[in-house]
Design an enzyme around this catalytic site. Structure first.
Site, short mmCIF file in Angstrom:
data_model
loop_
_atom_site.label_atom_id
_atom_site.label_comp_id
_atom_site.label_asym_id
_atom_site.label_seq_id
_atom_site.Cartn_x
_atom_site.Cartn_y
_atom_site.Cartn_z
N LEU A 400 0.85 -1.20 0.00
CA LEU A 400 0.00 0.00 0.00
C LEU A 400 0.88 1.25 0.00
CD1 LEU A 400 -3.16 0.35 2.27
CD2 LEU A 400 -1.96 2.27 1.24
N GLU A 402 1.60 4.34 -2.96
CA GLU A 402 1.38 4.79 -4.34
C GLU A 402 2.69 5.17 -5.03
OE1 GLU A 402 -0.65 5.38 -1.85
OE2 GLU A 402 -2.50 4.51 -2.62
N GLN A 425 -5.63 3.15 -6.83
CA GLN A 425 -7.00 2.76 -6.50
C GLN A 425 -8.00 3.92 -6.56
OE1 GLN A 425 -7.65 0.77 -2.53
NE2 GLN A 425 -7.34 -1.00 -3.84
N PHE A 426 -7.64 5.03 -5.96
CA PHE A 426 -8.44 6.25 -6.03
C PHE A 426 -7.48 7.39 -6.32
CE2 PHE A 426 -10.75 3.41 -3.26
CZ PHE A 426 -12.08 3.59 -3.62
N ASP A 428 -7.35 10.33 -5.54
CA ASP A 428 -7.03 11.15 -4.36
C ASP A 428 -5.70 10.71 -3.74
OD1 ASP A 428 -10.20 12.13 -3.58
OD2 ASP A 428 -9.91 10.30 -4.74
N HIS A 481 -12.25 9.85 -1.89
CA HIS A 481 -12.79 8.95 -2.91
C HIS A 481 -13.52 9.67 -4.03
CE1 HIS A 481 -12.70 6.73 0.95
NE2 HIS A 481 -12.15 5.79 0.21
#
Ligand SMILES: Cc1ncc(C[n+]2csc(CCOP(=O)(O)OP(=O)(O)O)c2C)c(N)n1
Length: 698
Positions: A400, A402, A425-426, A428, A481
């Site tokens: 996890l 980015e 994943q998102f 943001d 999100h």
């Protein structure tokens, strides 16, 4: 320690060590350093950062194979010389000559880079090559190569997020990476004791990376240790961290006064005991390889050689202002193709799954790397579920982090020139990767076209929920999100940003994006993953756009940088609506409702590619309608939508019959979780419809 200086052990892959050549390389590094330091002081160029005290890095490179990859930092002149033998390169870059091999005079001196010589492009951002170096190691491992990559950083560099991302990459995936920490005790004025707690080697070992401390002021010990540690990596035992103890013999750079932060005694002690060139010269004399007087003779020979090289370099051309916009971005030239496969009504999510499977089919080394992407679900949205089912090991779940994710895909693509896909994943959460993303996009410019980063970032973006905002319940995505993303990515020079609105465009553009040699951010609106075609207020599907829910089987591509012009109604358009992503659906609904009521036509321009956007299509649409609205889902701050609006004002002013309108979300951090506030936050078809009416009445 015994070293066979003519032939190393048979089990090693490095070339036999020629110790006299190694010494000469180290002397060349020092003499180049001293020459350039003086030239900077004489005002011949603006900046210099040197290598004095780090010359034993030549021995580290000597222990590698020529096919190994290097990720260097600014103190690694000796490593550069050992790998390339090019004494001209550092001079050319210092004097900003177009002949410079590292950036054709565009980058600061000491930023080593050469694609041909397998040297990754050094950044000024300390530690920042780390995530890219991990990506190179990842790719080497997937190619089952015997090659490795050596990454270097100073003691200050160890504290950066980038270094820590690299560390986790190599530890988790057991990558063939040699991390060399060149610890000279200083990071400008900060002592190394503030960069980490405890012992670095204990920290590394605790994290799963074998580590050793090595005396870098002793060249032969450095060579011997590197040879051993390289064998550790090549024999499949995993990555290694070498903590190389060095001394810094000069000030940090030409902009630093050494006496302002270092004590006289410490400088004298460092000079007397930690000079690898002096120490190695003494060792060679003691071992009968050279005579005492050879030391000065070699230095003088090298100095004369460098002065001759300098005279030649000074005759070479300097950059001209005309080239300032060269190598900013490379958009692939689209090859016209007609989709041949049978068309089926599809969702955007299915279309993305198909595109990724096509890429895997065509390129055995294509992969998607990101959080949860390798699970049977295929990531939290299911975009990689086909990959997971059909191709073993092409959708790979990541830790996890980015920055780590982007680095893996970016570095992997750099060495074989093929796009590798990072899934965030998102959108943001791209923020921890922002530096790596920006640098990936800068490399082409920085190195004057030598290196490319064919990086494909896919990410879920935009408001939560499913389907157009107008026709569904609220999303509840809230902060974390529901950001759109284009407000960040379109400000990055060198980055291509795409945001499709329909399944047909999503598949064709994703396949084309994988051909790009500049990085691409592919913004997938979560609301559109499973959306049906938009409808008017009476529930009728809007035919002009609905056809793009039919997706052909197989491979086809669509051009990057080309908008889609959708005409809602009949005849010349009275308003042009410029939009992208979810707002295309909202705009179509608004336009259909007006046209159903009042007749005529409204043009919806779906930009599809946001950077670079299709200026011609926008100008043509404005020329025809003379009225324009830009609609964006972004918050009303300095947004991409504002950029397009401003571009229209500047370039289409005389084609306008009224004020160009702008509709956006509100200038708040993001959509709140609860329904009343979320609905108030976003523009919808109703907002757009009201604005169209206003414009038509003007
Ligand atoms: C990310 C980042 N922060 C700050 C700087 C400014 N800066 C340039 S060099 C440097 C010190 C680096 O120290 P270290 O990594 O120990 O290398 P050394 O110069 O000592 O060899 C700093 C803080 C930078 N270039 N990059």
């Amino acid at each position: 320690m015994t070293i066979n200086t003519r032939a190393v052990e048979t089990s090693t892959t490095a070339q036999p060590l020629d110790i006299l050549a190694l010494y000469r390389t180290m002397v060349t590094a020092r003499v180049t350093n001293d020459l350039l330091k003086t030239r900077k002081t004489q005002g011949r160029f603006p900046f210099y950062i040197g290598c004095a005290g780090h010359e034993s890095m030549a021995a580290v490179v000597a222990a590698l194979d020529e096919s190994d990859w290097l990720s260097l930092y600014y103190r690694d002149l000796a490593a550069w010389l050992q790998r390339t033998g090019d004494i001209y390169g550092p001079l050319r870059e210092a004097y900003s000559r177009t002949t410079g091999p590292m950036g054709a005079g565009r980058n600061m001196p000491s930023h080593y880079s050469s694609k041909r010589q397998r040297i990754l492009p050094t950044f000024s951002e300390v530690g920042a090559l780390g995530p890219f170096a991990g990506g190179v190691g990842f790719s080497l491992q997937r190619h089952q190569s015997k090659e490795l990559i050596m990454y270097t950083a100073g003691d200050g560099g160890v504290a950066t997020n980038d270094f820590n991302a690299l560390f986790r990459q190599v530890a988790v995936h057991k990558l063939p990476v040699l991390i060399v920490v060149e610890d000279n005790g200083w990071a400008i004025t900060a002592a190394s004791s503030i960069q980490w707690g405890g012992r670095l080697v204990d920290w590394a070992r605790g994290g799963g990376v074998y580590a050793e401390e090595v005396d870098g002021t002793d060249t032969m010990a450095t060579y011997e240790a590197t040879t051993r540690l390289v064998e550790h990596i090549r024999s499949g035992q995993g990555p290694v961290l070498m903590h190389l103890r060095l001394g810094l013999l000069d000030a940090h750079s030409s902009s630093t006064d050494i006496k302002s932060y270092r004590k006289k005694e410490e400088i004298e002690h460092t000079t007397a005991t930690k000079d690898p060139v002096k120490n190695f010269g003494r060792w060679l004399v003691e071992h009968g390889n050279i005579q005492e007087e050879d030391i000065e003779r070699i230095r003088k020979e090298v100095r004369a050689e460098l002065e001759r090289a300098e005279s030649q370099v000074l005759q070479e051309p300097e950059p001209t202002a005309e080239r300032v916009m060269q190598y900013v971005i490379e958009v692939p030239e689209w090859r016209e193709n007609t989709p041949r496969g049978a068309r089926r009504q599809s969702t955007m999510l299915a279309a993305i799954n198909e595109a990724l499977a096509e890429l895997a089919e065509r390129d055995p080394y294509f992969f998607v790397y990101g959080q949860d992407v390798g699970s049977p679900k295929g990531g939290v949205f299911g975009a990689t579920s086909t990959l997971v089912t059909k191709f073993t090991d092409r959708a790979i779940s990541s830790p996890l982090n980015e920055q780590l994710i982007v680095g893996i895909a970016a570095g992997a693509g750099m060495i074989d020139g093929k796009a590798r896909c990072a899934e965030i994943q998102f959108v943001d959460y791209h923020q921890s990767a922002a530096q790596t993303i920006r640098l990936a996009a800068r490399i082409l410019y920085q190195n004057y076209g030598d290196w490319h980063v064919p990086l494909l970032i896919r990410t879920k973006s935009g408001s939560g929920g499913g389907g157009p905002i107008s026709s569904s319940t609220v999303g509840g995505g809230a902060y974390g999100h529901s950001n759109t993303g284009e407000q960040w990515f379109t400000t990055i020079p060198g980055m291509i940003t795409i945001c499709p609105a329909t399944p047909f465009d999503a598949k064709g553009l994703l396949l084309e994006a994988a051909r790009a040699q500049s990085p691409v951010t592919f913004l997938e609106r979560g609301r559109l993953y499973r959306s049906e075609p938009p409808k008017d207020s009476h529930g009728n599907i809007i035919a002009a756009i609905a056809e793009y829910w039919n997706v052909p089987d197989g491979y086809y591509t669509l051009p990057i940088g080309k908008a889609r012009r959708l005409r809602i109604g009949e005849g010349p358009s009275s308003v042009a609506i410029i939009c992208w992503g979810t707002m295309v659906l909202e705009a179509c609904t608004a336009a259909a409702d007006i046209v159903n009521r009042e007749g005529g036509a409204i043009e919806v321009v779906d930009l599809r590619t946001l950077a670079p956007f299709d200026e011609e299509a926008v100008a043509a649409a404005v020329r025809e309608a003379n009225r324009v609205i830009v609609v964006t889902e972004e918050a009303d701050l300095t947004s991409f939508g504002r950029h397009v609006h401003s571009w229209i004002v500047q370039n289409c002013f005389y084609d306008l019959d009224g004020t160009p309108a702008f509709i956006s979300a509100l200038p708040a951090p993001a959509a709140p979780y609860n329904a009343p506030e979320e609905i108030a936050f976003y523009p919808t078809a109703k907002t757009i419809e009201a604005k169209i009416e206003e414009l038509l009445e003007e």
